[in-house]
Scaffold this motif. Structure first.
Motif, PDB file in Angstrom:
ATOM      1  N   THR A 127      48.941  57.697  19.413  1.00  0.00           N
ATOM      2  CA  THR A 127      50.394  57.730  19.210  1.00  0.00           C
ATOM      3  C   THR A 127      50.806  56.667  18.202  1.00  0.00           C
ATOM      4  OG1 THR A 127      50.705  58.544  21.457  1.00  0.00           O
ATOM      5  CG2 THR A 127      52.625  57.576  20.371  1.00  0.00           C
ATOM      6  N   LEU A 128      50.307  55.454  18.379  1.00  0.00           N
ATOM      7  CA  LEU A 128      50.652  54.376  17.449  1.00  0.00           C
ATOM      8  C   LEU A 128      50.089  54.653  16.060  1.00  0.00           C
ATOM      9  CD1 LEU A 128      51.889  51.708  16.688  1.00  0.00           C
ATOM     10  CD2 LEU A 128      49.899  50.552  17.722  1.00  0.00           C
ATOM     11  N   ALA A 129      48.866  55.150  15.965  1.00  0.00           N
ATOM     12  CA  ALA A 129      48.269  55.433  14.657  1.00  0.00           C
ATOM     13  C   ALA A 129      49.108  56.456  13.894  1.00  0.00           C
ATOM     14  CB  ALA A 129      46.837  55.935  14.811  1.00  0.00           C
ATOM     15  N   ARG A 130      49.579  57.475  14.585  1.00  0.00           N
ATOM     16  CA  ARG A 130      50.423  58.491  13.924  1.00  0.00           C
ATOM     17  C   ARG A 130      51.734  57.886  13.437  1.00  0.00           C
ATOM     18  NH1 ARG A 130      48.407  62.659  18.117  1.00  0.00           N
ATOM     19  NH2 ARG A 130      46.901  63.780  16.832  1.00  0.00           N
ATOM     20  N   ARG A 131      52.361  57.075  14.273  1.00  0.00           N
ATOM     21  CA  ARG A 131      53.635  56.446  13.879  1.00  0.00           C
ATOM     22  C   ARG A 131      53.435  55.490  12.710  1.00  0.00           C
ATOM     23  NH1 ARG A 131      57.659  54.688  18.039  1.00  0.00           N
ATOM     24  NH2 ARG A 131      58.824  54.403  16.121  1.00  0.00           N
ATOM     25  N   LEU A 132      52.390  54.682  12.786  1.00  0.00           N
ATOM     26  CA  LEU A 132      52.128  53.706  11.732  1.00  0.00           C
ATOM     27  C   LEU A 132      51.785  54.398  10.418  1.00  0.00           C
ATOM     28  CD1 LEU A 132      51.912  50.692  11.114  1.00  0.00           C
ATOM     29  CD2 LEU A 132      49.522  50.797  11.791  1.00  0.00           C
ATOM     30  N   ALA A 133      50.931  55.410  10.472  1.00  0.00           N
ATOM     31  CA  ALA A 133      50.564  56.145   9.260  1.00  0.00           C
ATOM     32  C   ALA A 133      51.803  56.793   8.632  1.00  0.00           C
ATOM     33  CB  ALA A 133      49.513  57.201   9.578  1.00  0.00           C
ATOM     34  N   ALA A 134      52.679  57.356   9.449  1.00  0.00           N
ATOM     35  CA  ALA A 134      53.911  57.969   8.926  1.00  0.00           C
ATOM     36  C   ALA A 134      54.805  56.916   8.282  1.00  0.00           C
ATOM     37  CB  ALA A 134      54.653  58.694  10.045  1.00  0.00           C
ATOM     38  N   ASP A 135      54.955  55.770   8.936  1.00  0.00           N
ATOM     39  CA  ASP A 135      55.785  54.697   8.373  1.00  0.00           C
ATOM     40  C   ASP A 135      55.216  54.168   7.061  1.00  0.00           C
ATOM     41  OD1 ASP A 135      57.490  54.954  10.503  1.00  0.00           O
ATOM     42  OD2 ASP A 135      57.109  52.958  11.341  1.00  0.00           O
ATOM     43  N   LEU A 136      53.894  54.117   6.969  1.00  0.00           N
ATOM     44  CA  LEU A 136      53.238  53.612   5.766  1.00  0.00           C
ATOM     45  C   LEU A 136      53.084  54.680   4.681  1.00  0.00           C
ATOM     46  CD1 LEU A 136      50.371  51.590   7.492  1.00  0.00           C
ATOM     47  CD2 LEU A 136      52.332  50.617   6.268  1.00  0.00           C
ATOM     48  N   GLY A 137      53.250  55.947   5.055  1.00  0.00           N
ATOM     49  CA  GLY A 137      53.002  57.037   4.101  1.00  0.00           C
ATOM     50  C   GLY A 137      51.527  57.155   3.762  1.00  0.00           C
ATOM     51  N   ARG A 138      50.685  56.939   4.762  1.00  0.00           N
ATOM     52  CA  ARG A 138      49.231  56.970   4.581  1.00  0.00           C
ATOM     53  C   ARG A 138      48.626  58.023   5.501  1.00  0.00           C
ATOM     54  NH1 ARG A 138      51.087  53.684   1.402  1.00  0.00           N
ATOM     55  NH2 ARG A 138      50.264  51.636   0.899  1.00  0.00           N
ATOM     56  N   PRO A 139      47.435  58.537   5.163  1.00  0.00           N
ATOM     57  CA  PRO A 139      46.770  59.459   6.082  1.00  0.00           C
ATOM     58  C   PRO A 139      46.249  58.725   7.321  1.00  0.00           C
ATOM     59  CG  PRO A 139      45.394  59.047   4.159  1.00  0.00           C
ATOM     60  CD  PRO A 139      46.700  58.345   3.915  1.00  0.00           C
ATOM     61  N   ALA A 140      46.161  59.463   8.415  1.00  0.00           N
ATOM     62  CA  ALA A 140      45.584  58.929   9.650  1.00  0.00           C
ATOM     63  C   ALA A 140      44.302  59.693   9.955  1.00  0.00           C
ATOM     64  CB  ALA A 140      46.569  59.058  10.801  1.00  0.00           C
ATOM     65  N   LEU A 141      43.298  58.968  10.348  1.00  0.00           N
ATOM     66  CA  LEU A 141      42.002  59.538  10.688  1.00  0.00           C
ATOM     67  C   LEU A 141      41.765  59.285  12.172  1.00  0.00           C
ATOM     68  CD1 LEU A 141      39.316  60.786   9.717  1.00  0.00           C
ATOM     69  CD2 LEU A 141      38.547  58.461   9.219  1.00  0.00           C
ATOM     70  N   HIS A 142      41.622  60.361  12.941  1.00  0.00           N
ATOM     71  CA  HIS A 142      41.467  60.257  14.391  1.00  0.00           C
ATOM     72  C   HIS A 142      40.097  60.776  14.805  1.00  0.00           C
ATOM     73  CE1 HIS A 142      45.805  59.616  14.629  1.00  0.00           C
ATOM     74  NE2 HIS A 142      45.923  60.625  13.794  1.00  0.00           N
ATOM     75  N   ARG A 143      39.326  59.928  15.445  1.00  0.00           N
ATOM     76  CA  ARG A 143      37.990  60.319  15.897  1.00  0.00           C
ATOM     77  C   ARG A 143      38.047  61.547  16.801  1.00  0.00           C
ATOM     78  NH1 ARG A 143      34.658  59.556  20.686  1.00  0.00           N
ATOM     79  NH2 ARG A 143      36.736  60.085  21.386  1.00  0.00           N
ATOM     80  N   ASP A 144      39.010  61.614  17.713  1.00  0.00           N
ATOM     81  CA  ASP A 144      39.087  62.748  18.636  1.00  0.00           C
ATOM     82  C   ASP A 144      39.347  64.062  17.901  1.00  0.00           C
ATOM     83  OD1 ASP A 144      38.601  61.103  20.775  1.00  0.00           O
ATOM     84  OD2 ASP A 144      40.676  61.060  21.486  1.00  0.00           O
ATOM     85  N   GLU A 145      40.132  64.023  16.833  1.00  0.00           N
ATOM     86  CA  GLU A 145      40.395  65.245  16.068  1.00  0.00           C
ATOM     87  C   GLU A 145      39.151  65.707  15.319  1.00  0.00           C
ATOM     88  OE1 GLU A 145      43.924  64.649  13.727  1.00  0.00           O
ATOM     89  OE2 GLU A 145      45.191  64.599  15.519  1.00  0.00           O
TER      90      GLU A 145
END
Length: 143
Positions: A11-29
């Motif tokens: 949840t935090l990684a998604r919010r932070l990536a959106a705020d930064l305008g950066r891609p998020a990489l999730h191990r579970d995905e």
């Protein structure tokens, strides 16, 4: 971004990536998208993707519930090329257990060894929102 299961990393990684305008990489995905369901292969793909992003100059947010030895094995070889910053998500065990149970899963009772590398690191309490708050975490990520 790291922490035990149920600590609020994704949840935090998604919010932070959106705020930064950066891609998020999730191990579970990555794991969910692999035909083999092989956790070792997932680990290899996760860090190969991080390496590719670093070599291409792509700032990103990466998150996984790896413990220190696994993170160190994947990140230490990249430290000379990458400006790594670590956010360690944490919350009381009762909170993580409730979060995991809401997912229909059984909590795993084993000690969690947080990553501890000689890079800027910030602990984040995700029990009720974020402490420190999201603007502080965003500033930390880009400082």
């Amino acid at each position: 971004m790291t922490g035990p299961p149920g600590a609020g990393k994704t949840t935090l990684a998604r919010r932070l990536a959106a705020d930064l305008g950066r891609p998020a990489l999730h191990r579970d995905e990555i794991f969910a998208g692999m035909d083999t369901g092989d956790m070792n292969r997932t680990y290899e793909v996760f860090f190969a993707t991080i390496r590719l992003f670093v070599e291409a100059g792509v700032s990103h947010v990466a998150e996984a519930a790896f413990q220190h030895p696994a993170w160190a094995r994947g990140l230490v070889p990249l430290l000379e090329q990458a400006d790594v910053r670590i956010l360690r998500c944490q919350t009381p065990p009762a909170v993580t257990e409730r979060r995991i149970a809401r997912r229909g899963k059984t909590p795993v009772s084993r000690p969690f060894e947080p990553i501890h590398l000689d890079v800027p690191t910030l602990d984040v309490d995700t029990t009720d929102g974020y402490a420190p708050d999201l603007p502080t975490l965003t500033a930390f990520a880009i400082s």
